[in-house]
Structures are given as structure tokens and as C-alpha cells.
Motif scaffolding. Structure first.
Motif, short mmCIF file in Angstrom:
data_model
loop_
_atom_site.label_atom_id
_atom_site.label_comp_id
_atom_site.label_asym_id
_atom_site.label_seq_id
_atom_site.Cartn_x
_atom_site.Cartn_y
_atom_site.Cartn_z
N ILE A 164 83.21 -23.02 22.57
CA ILE A 164 81.95 -24.06 22.72
C ILE A 164 81.80 -23.62 23.66
O ILE A 164 80.19 -24.18 23.63
CB ILE A 164 82.84 -25.45 23.30
N GLU A 168 77.39 -22.29 23.48
CA GLU A 168 76.46 -23.47 23.10
C GLU A 168 75.31 -23.28 23.15
O GLU A 168 74.68 -23.60 22.25
CB GLU A 168 77.25 -24.79 24.73
N THR A 172 72.67 -23.84 20.82
CA THR A 172 71.23 -24.70 21.18
C THR A 172 69.95 -23.85 20.96
O THR A 172 68.64 -24.46 20.49
CB THR A 172 71.06 -25.56 22.41
#
Ligand code: ZN
Ligand code: ZN
Ligand code: ZN
Length: 264
Positions: A164, A168, A172
Motif C-alpha cells: 500500500i 500509493e 494516485t
């Protein structure tokens, strides 16, 4: 003279013994001796053999005089033949010219049709090529969005904290780029709207055929027709035969060619 003596003298129908040896010039008929005394007293009665020469002269004169009307009738006949040939030739000429002219117009129409269709095909290419490009971009964007969503959901579902944290920024960034691309696609959507509101019309450019009336009027020919009296079959008068060509493209009946006969 010999002839009339050689032939048998005809019998009088009124007197049994009477032979028609005399000719009454007053009554213009053959008579016998009894007839001459009884019915033709005071008339000029000649012997038949003496009358023959006068009769021959009269007939010869009549034959000679008959030549004049024969000649004039022959002249009429020759004129009728000439008129018939003239009409037939001119009708043939007119028919050939009608064919020529309409062939020309048909040729122009076909050329114009092909030109219009080529222009339409060109517009199709101009407008459909960018549309296809946008469609491809939309397909790519949708696939990219679905992939990114799948990847993001998998990472979330796996609940691996290192993954994660590690993914990330990439994820994004990917969503941010997809968002930017979405804005760009929406701008292109405006140009699609433009295409949608475009109305493609055409007006047949062959209308311009009437812009060259001089060329068309050269096709006009004036022929002559001969009217024949229905009773005596004599040529009564001549009337010009007008061939009016198509002055433009036969969009309506007013532009169609007509053949006219009118008194000269
Ligand atoms: Zn008699
Ligand atoms: Zn007489
Ligand atoms: Zn007549």
C-alpha cells in the motif's frame, strides 16, 4: 381515208337501209341519208370521209393541249416528293441532335453525380478520421481506468501495508493522469458535438449548365415542315419546326425541351 373506206359502214339504228355515211356538224353525230333529209334539214351534213380529216385535226389539237396539265401535275408530284424527302431529312437531323444534346446532358449529369459523391466521400474522411481517433482514445482510457481500478482494489484487498505504501504514489499518479486525460477527452467531446450539429447538404452543381446558354442555343435548329391540305393533298403552306433544347437541367418540366410547329 383508206381506213374508213376499208371498214364496214355502220348501220343507222333508225332507218333499216340507212348506212351512216354522213356527219352532221350541227349535232356532232353520224347520220344516214334519210336522217339528213328528215331530222337534220338545214344542218351542215358532210360526207363522213370528208369529216375524218377535221376530226383528226381536232383530236391532234386536243392531245397537244393536254400536255400542259400533265406537266403541271408532274411538277406537283415532284414537289411532293421533294417536300417529303426534305421533311424526313430534317426530322432525322432533329432526332440526331436531340440524341446528341441529351447524351451531353446525361454525360454532364453523370460527371456531376460522381463529383458530388467524391466530395461527400472527402467530407466523410475529414470528419470520420478524427472521430475514429477520439473513439480509440476513449477505448484506451477506459481500459487504463479499469486496469488502475483493479490494481488499486487488489492492493487494498490484500492489506499488505508495504505494498500500500509502495504503490500509493503510482496509483494516485495514475488516477490523476486519467483525470487529466478525461478533461482532454471532454474538450474533444466539444468537437464531436460540432460534427453532430453539422448538416451536410448538396445542391446539384449541374445547375450551372444553364450558365453556358450560348453553347446550348447553338443547338437550336429551325426546320420547315410542309402542311398538306387534307382534302386535295396539295401543299398548302410551310411552317417552321422549332426544336427547343433543354436550357438547363430538367429539374422541372419547364426546362424540358419541346418541339413546336408554328405558321411562318
Ligand atoms: Zn337514219
Ligand atoms: Zn343535225
Ligand atoms: Zn385544297
Amino acid at each position: 381515208m383508206k381506213g374508213i373506206l376499208a371498214l364496214e359502214v355502220p348501220q343507222c339504228s333508225e332507218h333499216q337501209k340507212g348506212k351512216l355515211r354522213f356527219y352532221c356538224t350541227t349535232c356532232s353525230k353520224l347520220v344516214c341519208r334519210d336522217c339528213a333529209i328528215v331530222g337534220h334539214r338545214g344542218h351542215e351534213c358532210l360526207e363522213a370521209k370528208n369529216r375524218v380529216n377535221i376530226a383528226k385535226q381536232n383530236l391532234q389539237l386536243a392531245i397537244e393541249n393536254s400536255g400542259k396539265p400533265v406537266m403541271s401535275v408532274r411538277q406537283i408530284s415532284a414537289k411532293v416528293d421533294a417536300a417529303t424527302i426534305s421533311v424526313e431529312k430534317q426530322i432525322d437531323d432533329s432526332e440526331r441532335k436531340v440524341d446528341q444534346q441529351y447524351d451531353q446532358v446525361i454525360e454532364r449529369l453523370n460527371a456531376d453525380r460522381n463529383k458530388l459523391k467524391q466530395e461527400l466521400e472527402k467530407i466523410k474522411t475529414q470528419q470520420c478520421t478524427p472521430l475514429q481517433e477520439i473513439k480509440d482514445e476513449v477505448t484506451n482510457w477506459t481500459e487504463a481506468m479499469e486496469n488502475t481500478q483493479v490494481v488499486a482494489k487488489k492492493i487494498m484487498a490484500a492489506e499488505n501495508q508495504w505494498d500500500i505504501l509502495g504503490m500509493e504514489k503510482d496509483i494516485t499518479d495514475a488516477f490523476k493522469k486519467l483525470h487529466d486525460d478525461d478533461v482532454a477527452l471532454n474538450n474533444k467531446h466539444l468537437s464531436v458535438q460540432e460534427v453532430l450539429s453539422t448538416i451536410i447538404t448538396f445542391s446539384p452543381s449541374v445547375m450551372n449548365v444553364s450558365n453556358s446558354p450560348s453553347q446550348m442555343s447553338n443547338q437550336v435548329t429551325r426546320n420547315r415542315l410542309y402542311n398538306r391540305c387534307p382534302t386535295c393533298r396539295e401543299i398548302r403552306n410551310r411552317t417552321p419546326l422549332k426544336f427547343q433544347p433543354v436550357s438547363g437541367i430538367p429539374v422541372n418540366e419547364n426546362l424540358l425541351g419541346t418541339v413546336q410547329q408554328s405558321p411562318r
